[in-house]
Design a protein around this motif. Structure first.
Motif, PDB file in Angstrom:
ATOM      1  N   LEU A  69       0.833  -1.201   0.000  1.00 60.02           N
ATOM      2  CA  LEU A  69       0.000   0.000   0.000  1.00 60.02           C
ATOM      3  C   LEU A  69       0.868   1.251   0.000  1.00 60.02           C
ATOM      4  CD1 LEU A  69      -2.812   1.323   0.168  1.00 60.02           C
ATOM      5  CD2 LEU A  69      -2.602   1.220   2.662  1.00 60.02           C
ATOM      6  N   GLY A  70       1.913   1.261   0.827  1.00 61.62           N
ATOM      7  CA  GLY A  70       2.802   2.416   0.887  1.00 61.62           C
ATOM      8  C   GLY A  70       3.439   2.709  -0.452  1.00 61.62           C
ATOM      9  N   THR A  71       3.878   1.659  -1.142  1.00 65.09           N
ATOM     10  CA  THR A  71       4.475   1.836  -2.468  1.00 65.09           C
ATOM     11  C   THR A  71       3.444   2.358  -3.453  1.00 65.09           C
ATOM     12  OG1 THR A  71       6.096   0.083  -2.064  1.00 65.09           O
ATOM     13  CG2 THR A  71       5.625   0.633  -4.371  1.00 65.09           C
ATOM     14  N   PHE A  72       2.233   1.787  -3.409  1.00 65.62           N
ATOM     15  CA  PHE A  72       1.180   2.232  -4.327  1.00 65.62           C
ATOM     16  C   PHE A  72       0.831   3.698  -4.093  1.00 65.62           C
ATOM     17  CE2 PHE A  72      -3.295   3.097  -5.156  1.00 65.62           C
ATOM     18  CZ  PHE A  72      -3.376   2.789  -6.513  1.00 65.62           C
ATOM     19  N   LEU A  73       0.653   4.080  -2.827  1.00 65.45           N
ATOM     20  CA  LEU A  73       0.252   5.458  -2.521  1.00 65.45           C
ATOM     21  C   LEU A  73       1.340   6.458  -2.907  1.00 65.45           C
ATOM     22  CD1 LEU A  73      -1.468   5.024   0.970  1.00 65.45           C
ATOM     23  CD2 LEU A  73      -2.576   5.246  -1.262  1.00 65.45           C
ATOM     24  N   SER A  74       2.593   6.134  -2.589  1.00 64.93           N
ATOM     25  CA  SER A  74       3.678   7.060  -2.910  1.00 64.93           C
ATOM     26  C   SER A  74       3.899   7.148  -4.416  1.00 64.93           C
ATOM     27  CB  SER A  74       4.968   6.661  -2.189  1.00 64.93           C
ATOM     28  OG  SER A  74       5.351   5.337  -2.493  1.00 64.93           O
ATOM     29  N   ASP A  75       3.760   6.012  -5.116  1.00 68.78           N
ATOM     30  CA  ASP A  75       3.880   6.029  -6.579  1.00 68.78           C
ATOM     31  C   ASP A  75       2.743   6.822  -7.213  1.00 68.78           C
ATOM     32  OD1 ASP A  75       6.160   4.527  -6.411  1.00 68.78           O
ATOM     33  OD2 ASP A  75       5.261   2.655  -7.127  1.00 68.78           O
ATOM     34  N   THR A  76       1.536   6.663  -6.665  1.00 66.78           N
ATOM     35  CA  THR A  76       0.385   7.403  -7.193  1.00 66.78           C
ATOM     36  C   THR A  76       0.579   8.898  -6.974  1.00 66.78           C
ATOM     37  OG1 THR A  76      -1.090   5.520  -6.777  1.00 66.78           O
ATOM     38  CG2 THR A  76      -2.121   7.678  -7.084  1.00 66.78           C
ATOM     39  N   TYR A  77       1.076   9.257  -5.788  1.00 64.89           N
ATOM     40  CA  TYR A  77       1.365  10.668  -5.522  1.00 64.89           C
ATOM     41  C   TYR A  77       2.339  11.216  -6.563  1.00 64.89           C
ATOM     42  CZ  TYR A  77       3.541  14.751  -3.382  1.00 64.89           C
ATOM     43  OH  TYR A  77       4.048  16.007  -3.172  1.00 64.89           O
ATOM     44  N   THR A  78       3.377  10.454  -6.869  1.00 70.33           N
ATOM     45  CA  THR A  78       4.362  10.880  -7.869  1.00 70.33           C
ATOM     46  C   THR A  78       3.709  11.051  -9.233  1.00 70.33           C
ATOM     47  OG1 THR A  78       6.138   9.727  -6.698  1.00 70.33           O
ATOM     48  CG2 THR A  78       6.533  10.266  -9.015  1.00 70.33           C
ATOM     49  N   ASP A  79       2.859  10.093  -9.611  1.00 71.21           N
ATOM     50  CA  ASP A  79       2.245  10.097 -10.938  1.00 71.21           C
ATOM     51  C   ASP A  79       1.294  11.267 -11.154  1.00 71.21           C
ATOM     52  OD1 ASP A  79       3.647   7.802 -11.502  1.00 71.21           O
ATOM     53  OD2 ASP A  79       1.958   6.445 -11.136  1.00 71.21           O
ATOM     54  N   ASN A  96       6.225   6.240   4.780  1.00 68.34           N
ATOM     55  CA  ASN A  96       6.526   5.990   6.189  1.00 68.34           C
ATOM     56  C   ASN A  96       5.274   5.762   7.024  1.00 68.34           C
ATOM     57  OD1 ASN A  96       9.251   6.159   5.789  1.00 68.34           O
ATOM     58  ND2 ASN A  96       9.484   8.224   6.618  1.00 68.34           N
ATOM     59  N   ASN A  97       4.188   6.502   6.748  1.00 71.39           N
ATOM     60  CA  ASN A  97       2.951   6.324   7.503  1.00 71.39           C
ATOM     61  C   ASN A  97       2.481   4.876   7.460  1.00 71.39           C
ATOM     62  OD1 ASN A  97       2.759   8.941   8.401  1.00 71.39           O
ATOM     63  ND2 ASN A  97       1.227   9.576   6.910  1.00 71.39           N
ATOM     64  N   CYS A  98       2.638   4.252   6.285  1.00 71.99           N
ATOM     65  CA  CYS A  98       2.205   2.859   6.148  1.00 71.99           C
ATOM     66  C   CYS A  98       3.116   1.921   6.930  1.00 71.99           C
ATOM     67  CB  CYS A  98       2.175   2.462   4.675  1.00 71.99           C
ATOM     68  SG  CYS A  98       0.875   3.291   3.727  1.00 71.99           S
ATOM     69  N   SER A  99       4.416   2.166   6.901  1.00 68.21           N
ATOM     70  CA  SER A  99       5.332   1.271   7.597  1.00 68.21           C
ATOM     71  C   SER A  99       5.284   1.462   9.116  1.00 68.21           C
ATOM     72  CB  SER A  99       6.763   1.461   7.080  1.00 68.21           C
ATOM     73  OG  SER A  99       7.216   2.771   7.318  1.00 68.21           O
ATOM     74  N   SER A 102       0.785  -0.001  12.892  1.00 68.07           N
ATOM     75  CA  SER A 102       0.671  -1.425  13.183  1.00 68.07           C
ATOM     76  C   SER A 102      -0.292  -2.087  12.207  1.00 68.07           C
ATOM     77  CB  SER A 102       0.182  -1.626  14.619  1.00 68.07           C
ATOM     78  OG  SER A 102      -0.018  -2.988  14.882  1.00 68.07           O
ATOM     79  N   ALA A 103      -1.362  -1.369  11.886  1.00 70.04           N
ATOM     80  CA  ALA A 103      -2.345  -1.840  10.911  1.00 70.04           C
ATOM     81  C   ALA A 103      -3.022  -0.607  10.311  1.00 70.04           C
ATOM     82  CB  ALA A 103      -3.380  -2.752  11.563  1.00 70.04           C
ATOM     83  N   ILE A 104      -3.585  -0.790   9.142  1.00 73.37           N
ATOM     84  CA  ILE A 104      -4.313   0.278   8.461  1.00 73.37           C
ATOM     85  C   ILE A 104      -5.667  -0.284   8.060  1.00 73.37           C
ATOM     86  CG2 ILE A 104      -4.331   1.890   6.516  1.00 73.37           C
ATOM     87  CD1 ILE A 104      -1.219   1.374   6.382  1.00 73.37           C
ATOM     88  N   ILE A 105      -6.709   0.460   8.351  1.00 76.28           N
ATOM     89  CA  ILE A 105      -8.045   0.045   7.932  1.00 76.28           C
ATOM     90  C   ILE A 105      -8.506   0.986   6.835  1.00 76.28           C
ATOM     91  CG2 ILE A 105     -10.443  -0.309   8.624  1.00 76.28           C
ATOM     92  CD1 ILE A 105      -9.468  -0.882  11.452  1.00 76.28           C
ATOM     93  N   ALA A 106      -8.705   0.446   5.645  1.00 75.01           N
ATOM     94  CA  ALA A 106      -9.259   1.242   4.549  1.00 75.01           C
ATOM     95  C   ALA A 106     -10.744   1.441   4.828  1.00 75.01           C
ATOM     96  CB  ALA A 106      -9.054   0.553   3.216  1.00 75.01           C
ATOM     97  N   ILE A 107     -11.155   2.707   4.874  1.00 74.69           N
ATOM     98  CA  ILE A 107     -12.540   3.070   5.163  1.00 74.69           C
ATOM     99  C   ILE A 107     -13.272   3.193   3.824  1.00 74.69           C
ATOM    100  CG2 ILE A 107     -14.055   4.816   6.180  1.00 74.69           C
ATOM    101  CD1 ILE A 107     -11.419   5.711   7.755  1.00 74.69           C
ATOM    102  N   CYS A 108     -14.233   2.315   3.619  1.00 74.69           N
ATOM    103  CA  CYS A 108     -14.946   2.308   2.338  1.00 74.69           C
ATOM    104  C   CYS A 108     -16.449   2.431   2.565  1.00 74.69           C
ATOM    105  CB  CYS A 108     -14.636   1.038   1.559  1.00 74.69           C
ATOM    106  SG  CYS A 108     -12.856   0.805   1.249  1.00 74.69           S
ATOM    107  N   MET A 109     -17.123   2.880   1.543  1.00 73.29           N
ATOM    108  CA  MET A 109     -18.578   3.032   1.591  1.00 73.29           C
ATOM    109  C   MET A 109     -19.184   2.392   0.351  1.00 73.29           C
ATOM    110  SD  MET A 109     -21.295   4.888   0.154  1.00 73.29           S
ATOM    111  CE  MET A 109     -20.650   6.413  -0.499  1.00 73.29           C
ATOM    112  N   LYS A 110     -20.164   1.525   0.569  1.00 74.83           N
ATOM    113  CA  LYS A 110     -20.872   0.909  -0.550  1.00 74.83           C
ATOM    114  C   LYS A 110     -22.256   1.521  -0.665  1.00 74.83           C
ATOM    115  CE  LYS A 110     -22.430  -3.423  -2.590  1.00 74.83           C
ATOM    116  NZ  LYS A 110     -23.689  -2.811  -3.045  1.00 74.83           N
ATOM    117  N   ARG A 111     -22.492   2.163  -1.765  1.00 74.79           N
ATOM    118  CA  ARG A 111     -23.784   2.802  -2.031  1.00 74.79           C
ATOM    119  C   ARG A 111     -24.887   1.764  -2.052  1.00 74.79           C
ATOM    120  NH1 ARG A 111     -27.285   6.287  -1.975  1.00 74.79           N
ATOM    121  NH2 ARG A 111     -27.677   7.855  -3.577  1.00 74.79           N
TER     122      ARG A 111
END
Length: 198
Positions: A69-79, A96-99, A102-111
């Motif tokens: 996730l950290g790699t994806f987010l930082s790469d997306t920021y760059t792009d 760094n925030n991702c590393s 301890s855990a990350i919860i993606a907050i999602c909403m389903k319409r």
């Protein structure tokens, strides 16, 4: 008549008023237990929900998945960031925030498939589910922080979403040391309320 157990009202007031955003840079290396994460999720599931649409969806990210996730987010920021606006500091912080968490919860909403309620109500319900988790973290002295960066709209490239589902942000979790500097303030409630008695 159903019996009601009396709760400690003063403790409830204390938890609400002492809830804070605790950032990943403040976390130590002690893991947040899976048992507690399950308690957070169960408490989230009891948020108010109009027409019982229960729109909240969560994805728990731990271990090697945090690095992905950290790699994806930082790469997306760059792009997506223009060269003249790119910040190496922000790029590093995203990763760094991702590393550090301890855990990350993606907050999602389903319409709701039938769209029986306005979308803002579904977002509000999901937000209340997050507040339930946040208060539970405060009660257990676990740090958390809700981040909703602009590039969450690209998360369908990382997650397999259900139809009508989208990401509203990330709840970073971590244990932290007691710190008297972690405080907050609010302007007086009297400035925000009008009483109408007649």
């Amino acid at each position: 008549m159903k019996s009601v157990k009396l709760m400690n009202k003063e403790y409830l007031n204390q938890i609400i008023r002492e809830r804070r955003a605790i950032f990943p840079a403040q976390y130590n290396d002690q893991p947040v237990s899976e048992e507690l994460i399950k308690v957070l999720l169960e408490n989230a599931n009891w948020a108010p929900t109009h027409r019982l649409t229960e729109p909240w969806r969560f994805k728990v990210i731990r271990g090697a998945a945090k690095d992905r996730l950290g790699t994806f987010l930082s790469d997306t920021y760059t792009d997506i960031t223009p060269e003249d606006s790119f910040s190496p500091f922000k790029h590093k912080k995203i990763k760094n925030n991702c590393s550090l968490a301890s855990a990350i919860i993606a907050i999602c909403m389903k319409r709701d498939d039938k769209e029986r309620v306005p979308e803002w109500e579904e977002i509000a319900a999901t937000s209340m589910a997050v507040q339930n988790m946040w208060l539970t973290c405060a009660a257990h002295h676990v740090g958390c922080y809700w981040s909703s960066p602009g590039f969450i709209k690209y998360m369908d490239e990382f997650f397999d979403f259900e139809e009508g589902e989208k990401c509203l942000g990330f709840l970073y979790l971590g244990n932290y040391e007691d710190d008297d500097s972690i405080s907050s303030k609010r302007s007086p409630m009297e400035d925000k309320v009008i009483w109408l008695d007649q």
